[in-house]
Design an enzyme around this catalytic site. Structure first.
Site, PDB file in Angstrom:
ATOM      1  CG  ASP A 140     -26.564   9.923   1.231  1.00 57.96           C
ATOM      2  OD1 ASP A 140     -27.077   9.129   2.047  1.00 57.96           O
ATOM      3  OD2 ASP A 140     -26.290  11.107   1.513  1.00 57.96           O
ATOM      4  NE  ARG A 157      -5.806  -3.279   8.615  1.00 59.20           N
ATOM      5  CZ  ARG A 157      -5.607  -2.528   7.528  1.00 59.20           C
ATOM      6  NH1 ARG A 157      -6.401  -2.658   6.473  1.00 59.20           N
ATOM      7  NH2 ARG A 157      -4.601  -1.676   7.500  1.00 59.20           N
ATOM      8  CG  LEU A 212      -7.913  -6.495  -0.989  1.00 57.69           C
ATOM      9  CD1 LEU A 212      -6.924  -5.429  -1.391  1.00 57.69           C
ATOM     10  CD2 LEU A 212      -7.748  -7.743  -1.835  1.00 57.69           C
ATOM     11  CG  ASN A 219     -11.800  -2.506  -1.410  1.00 53.22           C
ATOM     12  OD1 ASN A 219     -12.014  -1.667  -0.526  1.00 53.22           O
ATOM     13  ND2 ASN A 219     -10.780  -3.341  -1.347  1.00 53.22           N
ATOM     14  CE1 TYR A 241      -5.378  -3.157   2.968  1.00 48.66           C
ATOM     15  CE2 TYR A 241      -3.289  -1.986   2.813  1.00 48.66           C
ATOM     16  CZ  TYR A 241      -4.566  -2.096   3.333  1.00 48.66           C
ATOM     17  OH  TYR A 241      -5.039  -1.152   4.204  1.00 48.66           O
ATOM     18  NE  ARG A 299       5.320   1.931   0.412  1.00 43.15           N
ATOM     19  CZ  ARG A 299       5.540   3.035   1.116  1.00 43.15           C
ATOM     20  NH1 ARG A 299       5.237   4.211   0.634  1.00 43.15           N
ATOM     21  NH2 ARG A 299       6.048   2.961   2.320  1.00 43.15           N
ATOM     22  CG  ASN A 305      -4.331   5.360  -0.798  1.00 46.33           C
ATOM     23  OD1 ASN A 305      -3.516   6.034  -1.412  1.00 46.33           O
ATOM     24  ND2 ASN A 305      -5.023   5.835   0.223  1.00 46.33           N
TER      25      ASN A 305
HETATM   26  O1  CA2 Z   1      -8.900  -4.142   3.219  1.00 48.69           O
HETATM   27  C1  CA2 Z   1      -9.299  -3.389   2.338  1.00 48.69           C
HETATM   28  O2  CA2 Z   1      -9.551  -3.763   1.188  1.00 48.69           O
HETATM   29  C2  CA2 Z   1      -9.445  -1.886   2.626  1.00 48.69           C
HETATM   30  O3  CA2 Z   1     -10.596  -1.418   1.945  1.00 48.69           O
HETATM   31  C3  CA2 Z   1      -8.199  -1.229   2.095  1.00 48.69           C
HETATM   32  C4  CA2 Z   1      -8.101   0.257   2.432  1.00 48.69           C
HETATM   33  C5  CA2 Z   1      -8.340   0.495   3.923  1.00 48.69           C
HETATM   34  O4  CA2 Z   1      -8.389   1.888   4.177  1.00 48.69           O
HETATM   35  C6  CA2 Z   1      -9.624  -0.139   4.407  1.00 48.69           C
HETATM   36  O5  CA2 Z   1      -9.736   0.076   5.798  1.00 48.69           O
HETATM   37  C7  CA2 Z   1      -9.624  -1.626   4.122  1.00 48.69           C
HETATM   38  C8  CA2 Z   1      -6.729   0.824   2.094  1.00 48.69           C
HETATM   39  C9  CA2 Z   1      -6.252   0.516   0.721  1.00 48.69           C
HETATM   40  C10 CA2 Z   1      -4.807   0.916   0.676  1.00 48.69           C
HETATM   41  O6  CA2 Z   1      -4.170   0.067  -0.237  1.00 48.69           O
HETATM   42  C11 CA2 Z   1      -2.813   0.063  -0.218  1.00 48.69           C
HETATM   43  C12 CA2 Z   1      -2.215  -0.905  -0.971  1.00 48.69           C
HETATM   44  C13 CA2 Z   1      -0.845  -0.995  -0.994  1.00 48.69           C
HETATM   45  C14 CA2 Z   1      -0.088  -0.096  -0.283  1.00 48.69           C
HETATM   46  C15 CA2 Z   1      -0.687   0.873   0.481  1.00 48.69           C
HETATM   47  C16 CA2 Z   1      -2.062   0.960   0.501  1.00 48.69           C
END
Ligand code: CA2
Length: 144
Positions: A88, A108, A102, A75, A24, A19, A12
């Site tokens: 692993d 959270r 990020l 990430n 983010y 979005r 994602n």
């Molecule tokens: O904070 C981060 O970088 C995360 O790795 C981002 C992940 C989340 O599941 C982790 O808990 C923390 C999610 C990435 C989703 O990125 C999006 C970006 C724009 C719109 C929707 C999702």
């Protein structure tokens, strides 16, 4: 020879800038990757960036990093909280990995508080937005 760093982004993160900018940031993944290449170059690192939504592809890229890269910035996205396979793979390759998020995963939902990657990472940076990648690259430039 310049040290080589693979910057990997998980599921994602290709949606960045499109979005949820309040969580983010407003930069796209392409913006972040461009900055990683420039920031790496500034501290003597050759940086390659990849993103995948597929857990197995990330595992394969981590495995294939042996002999091609000296370290990783990762990430893992939501796989941080679920993936023993990525844990692993990091253990298996033995390369230094800096985990970057990020957002501040500890501020959270509770399900984001645990990362399977953190125990096998050299270091963890979270909550500093896209600056986290730059900080990780600077740390690697010092450590490698
Ligand atoms: O904070 C981060 O970088 C995360 O790795 C981002 C992940 C989340 O599941 C982790 O808990 C923390 C999610 C990435 C989703 O990125 C999006 C970006 C724009 C719109 C929707 C999702």
């Amino acid at each position: 020879m310049a040290k080589r760093v693979l910057v990997l982004n998980g599921p994602n993160l290709n949606m960045l800038g499109i979005r949820e900018p309040q969580t983010y940031g407003s930069q796209t993944l392409a913006d972040i990757e461009k900055a990683c290449i420039a920031d790496g170059k500034a501290v003597g690192l050759t940086v390659e960036c990849r993103q995948s939504n597929i857990e197995g592809e990330l595992v394969t890229w981590i495995q294939q990093a042996i002999g091609k890269f000296d370290a990783l910035v990762l990430n893992p996205g939501a796989y941080s909280h679920t993936s023993i396979a990525i844990h692993d793979a990091i253990r298996a390759v033995g390369l230094p990995v800096i985990e970057v998020h990020l957002s501040n995963i500890h501020a959270r939902e509770a399900f984001r508080h645990h990362s399977y990657v953190s125990p096998v990472a050299l270091g963890v940076i979270c909550g500093l937005g896209a600056s986290g990648y730059k900080l990780a690259l600077h740390a690697l430039a010092e450590k490698l």
